[in-house]
Design a protein around this motif. Structure first.
Motif, PDB file in Angstrom:
ATOM      1  N   TYR A   1      27.822  59.441  34.949  1.00 60.14           N
ATOM      2  CA  TYR A   1      28.691  58.362  34.679  1.00 60.14           C
ATOM      3  C   TYR A   1      27.912  56.980  35.516  1.00 60.14           C
ATOM      4  CZ  TYR A   1      32.481  60.386  32.824  1.00 60.14           C
ATOM      5  OH  TYR A   1      33.272  61.222  31.910  1.00 60.14           O
ATOM      6  N   LYS A   2      27.801  55.957  34.559  1.00 67.71           N
ATOM      7  CA  LYS A   2      26.997  54.580  35.170  1.00 67.71           C
ATOM      8  C   LYS A   2      28.382  53.794  35.821  1.00 67.71           C
ATOM      9  CE  LYS A   2      22.839  54.857  33.413  1.00 67.71           C
ATOM     10  NZ  LYS A   2      21.737  54.947  34.277  1.00 67.71           N
ATOM     11  N   VAL A   3      27.860  52.957  36.762  1.00 69.65           N
ATOM     12  CA  VAL A   3      28.697  52.080  37.478  1.00 69.65           C
ATOM     13  C   VAL A   3      28.204  50.733  36.983  1.00 69.65           C
ATOM     14  CG1 VAL A   3      29.673  51.104  39.604  1.00 69.65           C
ATOM     15  CG2 VAL A   3      29.126  53.447  39.577  1.00 69.65           C
ATOM     16  N   LEU A   4      29.285  49.962  36.354  1.00 69.43           N
ATOM     17  CA  LEU A   4      29.046  48.732  35.916  1.00 69.43           C
ATOM     18  C   LEU A   4      29.683  47.605  36.614  1.00 69.43           C
ATOM     19  CD1 LEU A   4      29.000  49.050  31.857  1.00 69.43           C
ATOM     20  CD2 LEU A   4      27.089  49.214  33.537  1.00 69.43           C
ATOM     21  N   PHE A   5      28.906  46.653  37.077  1.00 65.31           N
ATOM     22  CA  PHE A   5      29.463  45.381  37.996  1.00 65.31           C
ATOM     23  C   PHE A   5      29.407  44.244  37.069  1.00 65.31           C
ATOM     24  CE2 PHE A   5      27.508  48.070  41.169  1.00 65.31           C
ATOM     25  CZ  PHE A   5      28.557  48.066  42.122  1.00 65.31           C
ATOM     26  N   LEU A   6      30.616  43.808  36.566  1.00 65.08           N
ATOM     27  CA  LEU A   6      31.210  42.986  35.592  1.00 65.08           C
ATOM     28  C   LEU A   6      31.923  41.831  36.100  1.00 65.08           C
ATOM     29  CD1 LEU A   6      32.255  45.588  32.815  1.00 65.08           C
ATOM     30  CD2 LEU A   6      29.925  44.557  33.300  1.00 65.08           C
ATOM     31  N   GLN A   7      31.760  40.709  35.495  1.00 61.45           N
ATOM     32  CA  GLN A   7      32.635  39.432  36.004  1.00 61.45           C
ATOM     33  C   GLN A   7      33.925  39.865  35.543  1.00 61.45           C
ATOM     34  OE1 GLN A   7      30.544  36.257  34.067  1.00 61.45           O
ATOM     35  NE2 GLN A   7      29.295  35.596  35.651  1.00 61.45           N
ATOM     36  N   GLY A   8      35.003  39.002  36.168  1.00 61.79           N
ATOM     37  CA  GLY A   8      36.255  39.089  35.720  1.00 61.79           C
ATOM     38  C   GLY A   8      37.169  40.177  36.467  1.00 61.79           C
ATOM     39  N   GLY A   9      38.244  39.865  36.760  1.00 62.32           N
ATOM     40  CA  GLY A   9      39.047  40.828  37.362  1.00 62.32           C
ATOM     41  C   GLY A   9      40.015  41.773  36.239  1.00 62.32           C
ATOM     42  N   ALA A  10      40.943  42.191  36.802  1.00 65.77           N
ATOM     43  CA  ALA A  10      41.893  43.278  35.925  1.00 65.77           C
ATOM     44  C   ALA A  10      42.294  42.772  34.684  1.00 65.77           C
ATOM     45  CB  ALA A  10      42.808  43.673  36.730  1.00 65.77           C
ATOM     46  N   SER A  11      42.477  41.287  34.407  1.00 64.77           N
ATOM     47  CA  SER A  11      42.903  40.827  33.200  1.00 64.77           C
ATOM     48  C   SER A  11      41.727  41.040  32.129  1.00 64.77           C
ATOM     49  CB  SER A  11      43.204  39.015  33.527  1.00 64.77           C
ATOM     50  OG  SER A  11      44.421  39.152  34.314  1.00 64.77           O
ATOM     51  N   THR A  12      40.558  40.766  32.695  1.00 61.54           N
ATOM     52  CA  THR A  12      39.340  41.070  31.703  1.00 61.54           C
ATOM     53  C   THR A  12      39.648  42.504  30.965  1.00 61.54           C
ATOM     54  OG1 THR A  12      38.144  39.826  33.290  1.00 61.54           O
ATOM     55  CG2 THR A  12      36.919  40.922  31.521  1.00 61.54           C
ATOM     56  N   GLN A  13      40.313  43.285  31.628  1.00 62.58           N
ATOM     57  CA  GLN A  13      40.136  44.834  31.090  1.00 62.58           C
ATOM     58  C   GLN A  13      41.264  44.751  29.852  1.00 62.58           C
ATOM     59  OE1 GLN A  13      38.237  47.213  32.092  1.00 62.58           O
ATOM     60  NE2 GLN A  13      37.418  46.048  33.335  1.00 62.58           N
ATOM     61  N   PHE A  14      42.131  43.700  29.810  1.00 59.43           N
ATOM     62  CA  PHE A  14      42.874  43.607  28.761  1.00 59.43           C
ATOM     63  C   PHE A  14      42.278  43.358  27.227  1.00 59.43           C
ATOM     64  CE2 PHE A  14      46.232  41.196  31.778  1.00 59.43           C
ATOM     65  CZ  PHE A  14      46.250  42.467  32.441  1.00 59.43           C
ATOM     66  N   SER A  15      41.231  42.711  27.140  1.00 59.15           N
ATOM     67  CA  SER A  15      40.452  42.530  26.005  1.00 59.15           C
ATOM     68  C   SER A  15      39.201  43.916  26.049  1.00 59.15           C
ATOM     69  CB  SER A  15      39.719  41.442  26.111  1.00 59.15           C
ATOM     70  OG  SER A  15      38.953  40.985  27.173  1.00 59.15           O
ATOM     71  N   MET A  16      38.885  44.271  27.090  1.00 58.43           N
ATOM     72  CA  MET A  16      37.706  45.027  27.308  1.00 58.43           C
ATOM     73  C   MET A  16      38.155  46.474  26.562  1.00 58.43           C
ATOM     74  SD  MET A  16      35.397  44.242  30.467  1.00 58.43           S
ATOM     75  CE  MET A  16      34.386  45.418  30.132  1.00 58.43           C
TER      76      MET A  16
END
Length: 206
Positions: free
Chosen positions: A112-127
């Motif tokens: 599994y890859k680990v991705l460091f992305l911008q944004g907090g938990a709210s970003t996951q709402f669209s991701m």
């Protein structure tokens, strides 16, 4: 059907209806709660308080002091982390150590890859819908508070979002009333609505 359990949005459900009071409080010593015109002080260094907020909470002073020092001169490099190149060996070392620690903490396998992305938990709402469903796909959402409401609003932009059930911000709708889709790509639910205090203890049988 794919079932997802995500942190912070933290998808989760319970067969019983559970409500927990919102845990948001800070504790000051008597002197620190005096009139603003008086000299307030606490028994803690730097007049710090004990913070029991549902979100960010108190960190050890030693951790804060180390971060404070590193902002000026990170580990003897002569510069702050904010000043160094993201391709430099110092910062690459920070990123590598962060990934190593995450893999150990969460037991993430090597495939599994680990991705460091911008944004907090709210970003996951669209991701979430962007990565697990398409415009013509059905997705299921159980709304029990502010966070799950925000999540379905994002889901509607990218998928055919179905409202499985909607609570009253105080309790969880009885599972017998849920309108689950047989072809949903996933079922989203928030296992801890930190604003309203509604919490689910176990993963639902969906």
């Amino acid at each position: 059907m794919q079932q997802l359990h995500m942190q912070q949005m933290r998808v989760g459900l319970h067969k019983q209806m559970l409500v927990r009071p919102v845990a948001r409080a800070s504790v000051r010593t008597k002197a620190a709660t005096m009139d603003k015109g008086a000299a307030a002080s606490t028994s803690q260094p730097y007049d710090r308080i004990y913070n029991f907020s549902a979100g960010p909470a108190t960190l050890p002073l030693e951790v804060l002091q180390e971060a404070q020092a590193d902002i000026i001169n990170y580990k003897g490099t002569g510069m702050s982390v904010m000043e160094m190149s993201h391709r430099g060996k110092e910062f690459m070392g920070i990123a590598a150590k962060a990934e190593e620690d995450l893999r150990k903490l969460l037991n993430i396998p090597s495939n599994y890859k680990v991705l460091f992305l911008q944004g907090g938990a709210s970003t996951q709402f669209s991701m979430l819908p962007l990565n697990f469903a398409g415009p013509e796909d059905t997705t299921d959402y159980i709304v029990t508070g502010s966070w799950s409401k925000k999540t379905i609003d994002e889901g509607k932009k990218f998928t055919k979002a179905n409202l499985v059930a909607k609570g009253d911000n105080k309790s969880i709708p009885a599972p017998s009333t849920w309108n689950l889709s047989p072809d949903a790509k996933y079922v989203h639910y928030c296992d801890n609505e930190t604003i309203q205090g509604v919490e689910f203890k176990t993963v639902p049988d969906v």
